[in-house]
Design a protein around this motif. Structure first.
Motif, PDB file in Angstrom:
ATOM      1  N   ALA A 192       0.845  -1.205   0.000  1.00 12.76           N
ATOM      2  CA  ALA A 192       0.000   0.000   0.000  1.00 12.76           C
ATOM      3  C   ALA A 192       0.879   1.254   0.000  1.00 12.76           C
ATOM      4  N   ASN A 193       1.975   1.219   0.753  1.00 16.47           N
ATOM      5  CA  ASN A 193       2.916   2.355   0.757  1.00 16.47           C
ATOM      6  C   ASN A 193       3.511   2.562  -0.630  1.00 16.47           C
ATOM      7  N   ALA A 194       3.895   1.441  -1.249  1.00 16.41           N
ATOM      8  CA  ALA A 194       4.493   1.525  -2.589  1.00 16.41           C
ATOM      9  C   ALA A 194       3.467   2.059  -3.586  1.00 16.41           C
ATOM     10  N   ALA A 195       2.206   1.619  -3.451  1.00 18.63           N
ATOM     11  CA  ALA A 195       1.145   2.062  -4.362  1.00 18.63           C
ATOM     12  C   ALA A 195       0.972   3.573  -4.266  1.00 18.63           C
ATOM     13  N   LYS A 196       0.974   4.059  -3.027  1.00 22.78           N
ATOM     14  CA  LYS A 196       0.797   5.501  -2.813  1.00 22.78           C
ATOM     15  C   LYS A 196       1.977   6.252  -3.428  1.00 22.78           C
ATOM     16  N   ALA A 197       3.185   5.759  -3.167  1.00 24.78           N
ATOM     17  CA  ALA A 197       4.385   6.418  -3.690  1.00 24.78           C
ATOM     18  C   ALA A 197       4.401   6.399  -5.219  1.00 24.78           C
ATOM     19  N   LEU A 198       4.005   5.275  -5.796  1.00 21.97           N
ATOM     20  CA  LEU A 198       4.000   5.178  -7.265  1.00 21.97           C
ATOM     21  C   LEU A 198       2.953   6.100  -7.875  1.00 21.97           C
ATOM     22  N   SER A 199       1.815   6.209  -7.209  1.00 20.70           N
ATOM     23  CA  SER A 199       0.755   7.089  -7.705  1.00 20.70           C
ATOM     24  C   SER A 199       1.233   8.543  -7.696  1.00 20.70           C
TER      25      SER A 199
END
Ligand SMILES: *Cc1c(COP(=O)(O)O)cnc(C)c1O
Length: 439
Positions: free
Chosen positions: A53-60
């Motif tokens: 979820a952290n990676a998803a937020k960062a990628l977004s």
């Protein structure tokens, strides 16, 4: 899409207001997340979901400010991978292809292989080595193997030469360097071209030259089961011959050379001109930018991986040399540096009191990986269907027959944990002891 990241990049036709790249779809931040999930899948760890979820937020967030990859195939990464290959292998030209079967097809075409020609290769290899010559009606001639390495034996090679022989294809099976001095001497004496199938030999060397760089052509597979891979599939074709090298890019993509600007789409597409002057039509063996990135990343680790494999092979040799009847594999010498792609296990059936088929069954029962037994190609159904006589061919390769049925198989070396490696070596010793005791 901002103009900053655009331009007519995919088909380099210069600046324009309506870019050509509009004909293709881009990948965005959510796609990037799927790629991350693919390469780093959920392994059941408790905090995977939170970290994802952290990676998803960062990628977004990154996606909001990032450009888009506008060149997805045959671009700068492919060129970079090829430059790296030229430097590492000491070849003048390199061509990165979708896979090595495709790379070999380009070489076979440039060599002018066609119906009626003969191509000599070892009786033991993978079917891909002979696919192109068979497809055009060339005849495969099988050379018998050297019992120490299961590689083509130069002495038998010489016996198999005829006026129709057009190419010799030594295969560095399992990563063991073929006796290339022997092969090249026979080839030069008879004026025959050589292509090294170094699918298992990337990073190995023979007398100071990298495998794949010694013949007129050579190259590697980057399929997922080879020492390194380019995200599943890939191939590298090498040559140092200018007449061939200048045609590699065209050979890869339908006669077009995308490494330079296409001047005239009607007239700038040429067929390949083979060594014998024949005209050959190129197919499409293009590799993508992301494959090239995969190759560049893994090339950096190649020498380290081979060093780990070499240590594992030495460990196997150390343990197995203690048991009579097991023939340990050839170690590296000052002249030969193998890639240790596979461990070559051989037994002396007379001492052991059984053959490799019986031993393999025992190894499987002990849970060892059963690597597909590399067998004589003339035994394959496809050869019978094409009219080859397997019994006649078997008679021309007596050592292949003897060794395949009685003496050799291959074991994995990497990536094994220390525990797995120790278990594997011990299991081989135990299985051989059982055979000796008639169990
Ligand atoms: C894997 C392999 C090939 C074919 O390579 P691809 O990249 O899968 O096309 C050719 N020869 C040998 C000996 C191989 O092991």
């Amino acid at each position: 899409m901002s103009e900053k990241s655009g331009g007519d990049f995919r088909y380099s036709v210069g600046e324009s207001k309506v870019p050509w790249h509009a004909v293709g779809e881009f990948f965005d931040g959510s796609d990037a997340l799927e790629l991350v999930k693919f390469l780093l899948p959920d392994n059941g760890e408790a905090d995977y979901a939170v970290k994802l979820a952290n990676a998803a937020k960062a990628l977004s967030e990154l996606s909001d400010v990032a450009g888009r990859a506008t060149k997805l195939t045959l671009g700068k990464k492919v060129a970079d991978a090829e430059a790296l290959a030229c430097e590492y292998f000491g070849s003048k030209y390199a061509c990165f292809t979708s896979n090595w079967t495709g790379g070999m097809e380009i070489a076979y075409k440039l060599a002018g292989i066609s119906a009626g020609d003969e191509v000599i290769m070892p009786a033991v290899t993978f079917i891909a080595t002979m696919a192109y010559p068979l497809s055009v009606g060339a005849k495969i001639v099988f050379a018998d193997i050297d019992p120490e390495t299961i590689n083509l034996d130069p002495a038998d090679l010489e016996r198999k030469i005829t006026p129709k022989t057009k190419m010799i294809v030594p295969v560095h099976l399992g990563g063991f360097p073929v006796d290339m001095d022997g092969v090249m001497a026979v080839a030069r004496k008879h004026g025959i071209m050589v292509m090294e199938d170094a699918a298992h030999g990337m990073g190995g060397a023979y007398k100071g030259k990298k495998l794949g760089s010694i013949g007129d052509f050579g190259g590697f597979s980057l399929h997922e089961v080879k020492n390194i891979n380019s995200l599943g599939e890939g191939g590298v074709l090498l040559t140092s011959d200018d007449a061939f090298g200048s045609q590699l890019a065209g050979g890869r993509f339908l006669g077009l050379d995308f490494t330079r600007k296409i001047k005239d789409w009607l007239y700038d597409i040429s067929p390949l001109t083979a060594r014998d002057g024949s005209i050959q039509v190129a197919q499409n063996h293009s590799a993508t930018e992301i494959q090239a990135l995969g190759l560049i990343l893994q090339m950096k680790r190649l020498d380290k991986i081979i060093a780990i494999r070499r240590k594992a092979a030495e460990y196997m040799n150390g343990v197995l040399s203690e048991e009579k009847g097991i023939l340990i594999e050839k170690s590296d010498t000052a002249d030969t540096y193998g890639t240790h792609h596979l461990y070559l296990l051989r037994i002396d059936p007379k001492v052991v009191g059984g053959n490799i088929q019986q031993l393999a069954a025992k190894l499987a029962a002990k849970g060892l990986t059963n690597i597909t037994h590399f067998g004589p190609m003339y035994r394959f159904k496809i050869m019978r269907d094409l009219g080859y006589n397997e019994h006649e061919l078997a008679a021309t390769c007596p050592r292949t027959e003897e060794m395949f049925y009685n003496s050799y198989t291959h074991l994995p070396l990497y990536p094994l944990t220390e525990e797995q490696l120790v278990y594997q070596a011990q299991a081989v010793v135990e299985a051989v002891r059982e055979l000796k005791q008639g169990k």
